[in-house]
Each structure stands twice: as structure tokens, then as C-alpha cells.
Design a protein around this motif. Structure first.
Motif, short mmCIF file in Angstrom:
data_model
loop_
_atom_site.label_atom_id
_atom_site.label_comp_id
_atom_site.label_asym_id
_atom_site.label_seq_id
_atom_site.Cartn_x
_atom_site.Cartn_y
_atom_site.Cartn_z
N UNK A 157 0.82 -1.20 0.00
CA UNK A 157 0.00 0.00 0.00
C UNK A 157 0.86 1.26 0.00
N UNK A 158 2.07 1.19 0.59
CA UNK A 158 2.95 2.37 0.56
C UNK A 158 3.34 2.72 -0.88
N UNK A 159 3.65 1.68 -1.68
CA UNK A 159 4.02 1.92 -3.07
C UNK A 159 2.81 2.42 -3.86
N UNK A 160 1.62 1.91 -3.53
CA UNK A 160 0.41 2.40 -4.19
C UNK A 160 0.20 3.89 -3.90
N UNK A 161 0.40 4.28 -2.67
CA UNK A 161 0.24 5.70 -2.31
C UNK A 161 1.28 6.57 -2.99
N UNK A 162 2.50 6.03 -3.13
CA UNK A 162 3.54 6.81 -3.79
C UNK A 162 3.20 7.04 -5.26
N UNK A 163 2.64 6.03 -5.93
CA UNK A 163 2.18 6.21 -7.31
C UNK A 163 1.11 7.29 -7.35
N UNK A 164 0.21 7.27 -6.34
CA UNK A 164 -0.83 8.29 -6.25
C UNK A 164 -0.26 9.69 -6.12
N UNK A 165 0.85 9.82 -5.38
CA UNK A 165 1.49 11.15 -5.25
C UNK A 165 1.98 11.65 -6.60
N UNK A 166 2.52 10.74 -7.41
CA UNK A 166 3.00 11.14 -8.75
C UNK A 166 1.81 11.55 -9.62
N UNK A 167 0.72 10.79 -9.53
CA UNK A 167 -0.49 11.15 -10.28
C UNK A 167 -0.99 12.53 -9.85
N UNK A 168 -0.97 12.76 -8.55
CA UNK A 168 -1.46 14.04 -8.02
C UNK A 168 -0.64 15.21 -8.56
N UNK A 169 0.67 15.01 -8.66
CA UNK A 169 1.54 16.10 -9.14
C UNK A 169 1.39 16.31 -10.64
N UNK A 170 1.53 15.23 -11.41
CA UNK A 170 1.46 15.37 -12.87
C UNK A 170 0.05 15.76 -13.31
N UNK A 171 -0.96 15.26 -12.59
CA UNK A 171 -2.33 15.50 -13.01
C UNK A 171 -3.02 16.65 -12.30
N UNK A 172 -2.26 17.53 -11.69
CA UNK A 172 -2.90 18.57 -10.89
C UNK A 172 -3.76 19.53 -11.70
N UNK A 173 -3.50 19.62 -13.02
CA UNK A 173 -4.31 20.51 -13.86
C UNK A 173 -5.44 19.78 -14.57
N UNK A 174 -5.58 18.46 -14.30
CA UNK A 174 -6.66 17.67 -14.90
C UNK A 174 -7.79 17.59 -13.87
N UNK A 175 -8.59 18.63 -13.81
CA UNK A 175 -9.55 18.82 -12.71
C UNK A 175 -10.59 17.72 -12.62
N UNK A 176 -10.94 17.09 -13.73
CA UNK A 176 -12.05 16.13 -13.72
C UNK A 176 -11.60 14.68 -13.59
N UNK A 177 -10.31 14.45 -13.45
CA UNK A 177 -9.82 13.08 -13.29
C UNK A 177 -9.60 12.80 -11.81
N UNK A 178 -10.19 11.71 -11.33
CA UNK A 178 -10.09 11.38 -9.91
C UNK A 178 -9.46 10.01 -9.73
N UNK A 179 -8.86 9.84 -8.53
CA UNK A 179 -8.16 8.60 -8.20
C UNK A 179 -8.67 8.09 -6.86
N UNK A 180 -8.81 6.78 -6.73
CA UNK A 180 -9.10 6.20 -5.42
C UNK A 180 -8.16 5.02 -5.19
N UNK A 181 -8.09 4.58 -3.92
CA UNK A 181 -7.11 3.57 -3.53
C UNK A 181 -7.80 2.31 -3.03
N UNK A 182 -7.54 1.20 -3.68
CA UNK A 182 -8.00 -0.10 -3.21
C UNK A 182 -6.90 -0.70 -2.33
#
Length: 463
Positions: A157-182
Motif C-alpha cells: 500500500x505504501x508503493x500504491x500511495x507513492x504512485x498516487x502522489x505522482x499522479x497528483x503532481x502530474x495531473x494537478x491541472x486535470x480537474x475532472x480526473x479522480x483517483x481512489x485507492x483499493x
């Protein structure tokens, strides 16, 4: 862009699951003081992700294997050559990426191609593979459709969250794209209609979401990303769970598999997951001893080793130094001794969380401490250009008390980086001098014995 951040899960506490401590380890998992410090491959991978603030400049050769030789392959030298939305280009620049890394030059055109291509990519940590598949995920999803379209699996789950951090940074201007964590602790009720387009998770929880709770409609998934495949294979059950999810996906779903290694077990696993893939391999760095001068001292006690270390400091100009100990107890003792003598010392052992280790390494990189004392947790992957000296306070040995050649190579390889010259010293007990001879024979190298009290001889090493 918004992230369904599992911060609220901290309240779950003991009831299942979420822990706010990145990389934390339970007491039952901690080794005794006198045991070798060992860190599993998932923790090492997470650490490398956390400490990479920029891409590793790699001269490694990229090999491409493809099923259809007539299919044209393209590589790019700029991100602008790729079919990326301007919002993603803005996110890339915020990440500090000015141009694609070696693996990105080749992998991104394949991942973004139409019709979608399946890909297996082998590349070490720090080469930009996470950012590459994050760009692919953000490009493939349709922001107007409010349901899961992309699944990404990671072994912890730590690696999953780290991938999410990268998505959050690169995708910060993509307002309508959302991510959730399983991931464990992030509970969803059966039949919940997820609106997030990207679901990142671990295989067990993702399996539960797909087949038991049925909150993910696997038939609507158009991209499946499997990160850290080699770690998945080494973890019992994860590979089976990953294959079960993949087999339920629609035929046209794009499959992307990433691995730091491409040994036979990874290749066999990949064949089960992905049909007709293009394979990209980035040859592993070959550590060499050619630009590292190696010396050893024969010492009777740890106090005598410490005196030899002080003599090195009195004789040799040192930028920054890494000192490797075999046990945490030895590392703690040495840290106290050096601090009392006025040295700026940092210590890196497996009892630290991964986030704490990353902070220690960053402080060392920034020059806030001049000496980094570490157990084997730190023998690989840490590139600090200012390191001019590596000291083995004890030679690394295996369970049979024979030399651990691979660890020795990776330890002393922390100096002599980027083509520069380095010096490695080893402190050896008299009964262990034979280990030095075995290392010399194994690497076909010469390790010169020095007198720890001969200051004149030490001073000559500067020349």
C-alpha cells in the motif's frame, strides 16, 4: 484533478488497517540488534521512489524486443513530440522533468500509441518509469465518464500511495480526473458506484473490490498497469491475485507491466499476464572497481578500528563519507563516538521508517551531515556525488561467514560514482584477513594493506 486521499482512514486504527506511517514495521518484524540489517525489496523500491527528486541520468543501453518487426517504433527527445494534453505537459514541468529519460523516450510512444500496444518494461528505480505509466493512465482515461477505467496494481500500500502522489503532481491541472485507492483500511460498501476513473491498489484488496464487493466493473477497464512485477512474484499470493484480475479484463484492455529485473521468473509471469507485448529492457548498471582504490587495516577491536578511522580523517581530505556496519548495535556505537568527537553524523538503519530513511538520505545529499553511517539497508542505489570515501567498519559476510561479494561491491560502489575516483577502506579483524584474499580473487583486484597508525602512508593516498 482530485485524489480520494485515504487520510480519513487513519481513524481506522487497529480495526484494519490504514497506518499513516509510511513504511512502518511492526515490532514483531524488527530484527535483533546483532542480526544483519535486512530490508525487503518493496521497502527498497519505495525508498528509491522517495529519494528520487529528479531522473537518473543513464547511459544504459535500451534494448527493444517486439513481436512484429514490421511495426514501426518511434522514440522522442522532447515531451512536446508526444500526443499529450497541455495540462499534462504543465504537470510534467512542475515535476522538474525537462526532457524524457532513456526509458521514457522509448516507452511513452508505445504506451500512447493507437491502437493500444501491450508493453513489458524492465528498468531500475529512478529511471522515470512511474512518471511514464502515470502519463499513460492520465492520457487514456475519459474525464467525462465517471467510472473506473484504469487499474494499477502495486505490491504494497505504501508503493500504491507513492504512485498516487505522482499522479497528483502530474495531473494537478486535470480537474475532472479522480483517483481512489483499493488498499487495506479503505472500505467501500458492496454495490457502491465508484466515480473515480483511476483505481490504484494492492492485489488482495483490488480482487475484493472487483469480485466480492463488485464496485469495479472489470469489463469497462481499458488500461491495466502492473508495477514492481518482480516484487509481486517474490510475495506469495500476489502473482496469483494479479493474474486472476487480469484474466477478467476485456480483450482490448491495454496491459503494461513494469519490473526492476527481467529474470526468468519475471519473464514466465509476464507471459501469463500479457499477450504479444513489446519488451523494453534497460541494461543494469555494471558496477566496476576500476576507479576505486581499495585498502584494508588489520584491527584487534572496535576501538582500534575507530582509531584507524580517526587517522584517516586526520590524513585524507574527505568530501563526504559513508561508513558501513554489519549490525545496528555497531552503527549506534560508532554514531555516538563520532558525534562526541565533533563530526556531523547521520545514521541509517532498518528500524527507521522508509520516510525517515528518505529524509536522512536527503539531508546527507544536501551536505547537512558529512558522514552517513549505515547498515546494508543503504548499500544500493544511493548516488551522492560528493562521497569520496567508503569505509567498511566490518566486511560484509553471509550466513556461512564467507564474504558477501555482491554487498561488498555495492557498498564500495557508493564512491567512484559518475566516473570519479574513490577510495574504499575496510577494517578487518586478524582472524578475517583470509576474507580479503577471497574478495581479491573473486574480483581479480588488489586490496593493499595499510598500517592504521602510519600517518605518513595515509597522507600519500592524497597523491
Amino acid at each position: 484533478m482530485t485524489i480520494d486521499e485515504p487520510g480519513a482512514m487513519a481513524a481506522a486504527g487497529d480495526s484494519g488497517g490504514w497506518s499513516g506511517r509510511v513504511g512502518g514495521r511492526g515490532d514483531e518484524e524488527k530484527e535483533e540488534d546483532d542480526d544483519d540489517d535486512r530490508v525487503d525489496s518493496a521497502e527498497t523500491s519505495l525508498l528509491n521512489k522517495l529519494i528520487r527528486t529528479s531522473l537518473v541520468e543513464s547511459s544504459h543501453h535500451v534494448e527493444i524486443l517486439q513481436q512484429d518487426p514490421s511495426s514501426p517504433l518511434f522514440s522522442v527527445k522532447t515531451f512536446e513530440e508526444l500526443p499529450l494534453k497541455k495540462e499534462l505537459l504543465q504537470g510534467i514541468y512542475i515535476m522538474g522533468f525537462n526532457r524524457p529519460s532513456k526509458i521514457q523516450e522509448t516507452a511513452l510512444p508505445i504506451m500512447l500509441a493507437y491502437p493500444p500496444q501491450n508493453l513489458i518494461a524492465q528498468s531500475q528505480s529512478g529511471t522515470g518509469k512511474t512518471a511514464a505509466f502515470v502519463l499513460a493512465m492520465l492520457s487514456r482515461v475519459n474525464a467525462a465518464e465517471k467510472y473506473p477505467q484504469c487499474l494499477c496494481l502495486a505490491p504494497t500500500y505504501e508503493l500504491a500511495l507513492q504512485i498516487g502522489c505522482v499522479i497528483e503532481t502530474i495531473g494537478r491541472f486535470c480537474a475532472d480526473i479522480k483517483v481512489t485507492y483499493a488498499i487495506r483500511g479503505n472500505r467501500v460498501l458492496q454495490g457502491t458506484a465508484l466515480e473515480e476513473q483511476i483505481v490504484i491498489g494492492t492485489p488482495g484488496t483490488m480482487l475484493d473490490w472487483c469480485f466480492k464487493r463488485r464496485v469495479v466493473d472489470v469489463k469497462k477497464i481499458n488500461m491495466f498497469v502492473l508495477d514492481e512485477a518482480d516484487i509481486m512474484i517474490d510475495s506469495q499470493g500476489l502473482s496469483y491475485q494479479s493474474i486472476r484480475i487480469q484474466r477478467a479484463l476485456p480483450k482490448g484492455c491495454q496491459m503494461l507491466l513494469f519490473s526492476a529485473t527481467f529474470k526468468e521468473s519475471v519473464r514466465a509471469f509476464a507471459v501469463q499476464i500479457i499477450s504479444n507485448p513489446i519488451v523494453i529492457k534497460l541494461r543494469e548498471e555494471e558496477l566496476t572497481l576500476s576507479n576505486i582504490r581499495q585498502y584494508f587495516f588489520v584491527c584487534r577491536s572496535r576501538e582500534e578500528k575507530y582509531r584507524a578511522l580517526c587517522n584517516i580523517y586526520g590524513s585524507v581530505t574527505i568530501g563526504q563519507a559513508m561508513i558501513f556496519c554489519q549490525t545496528r548495535r555497531s552503527a549506534d556505537w560508532l554514531s555516538v563516538e563520532m558525534s562526541q568527537d565533533g563530526h556531523q553524523v547521520a545514521i541509517l538503519t532498518a528500524e527507521l521508517t522508509v520516510a525517515q530513511r528518505a529524509d536522512v538520505i536527503q539531508r546527507f545529499r544536501d551536505g547537512k551531515e558529512k558522514v552517513l553511517i549505515a547498515t546494508n539497508v543503504c548499500a544500493r542505489g544511493i548516488d551522492v556525488q560528493q562521497v569520496t570515501i567508503v569505509v567498511n567498519f566490518s566486511l560484509p559476510t553471509d550466513q556461512n561467514s564467507e564474504p558477501d561479494f555482491e554487498t561488498y561491491l555495492h557498498r564500495i560502489g557508493r564512491t567512484g560514482r559518475f566516473g570519479k575516483k574513490g577510495i574504499a577502506f575496510s577494517m578487518v579483524e586478524s582472524q578475517n584477513v583470509g576474507l580479503v584474499q577471497m574478495i581479491e580473487e573473486h574480483f581479480q583486484t588488489k586490496i593493499k594493506q595499510l598500517d592504521p597508525d602510519d600517518m605518513d602512508e595515509l597522507e600519500k593516498l592524497e597523491n
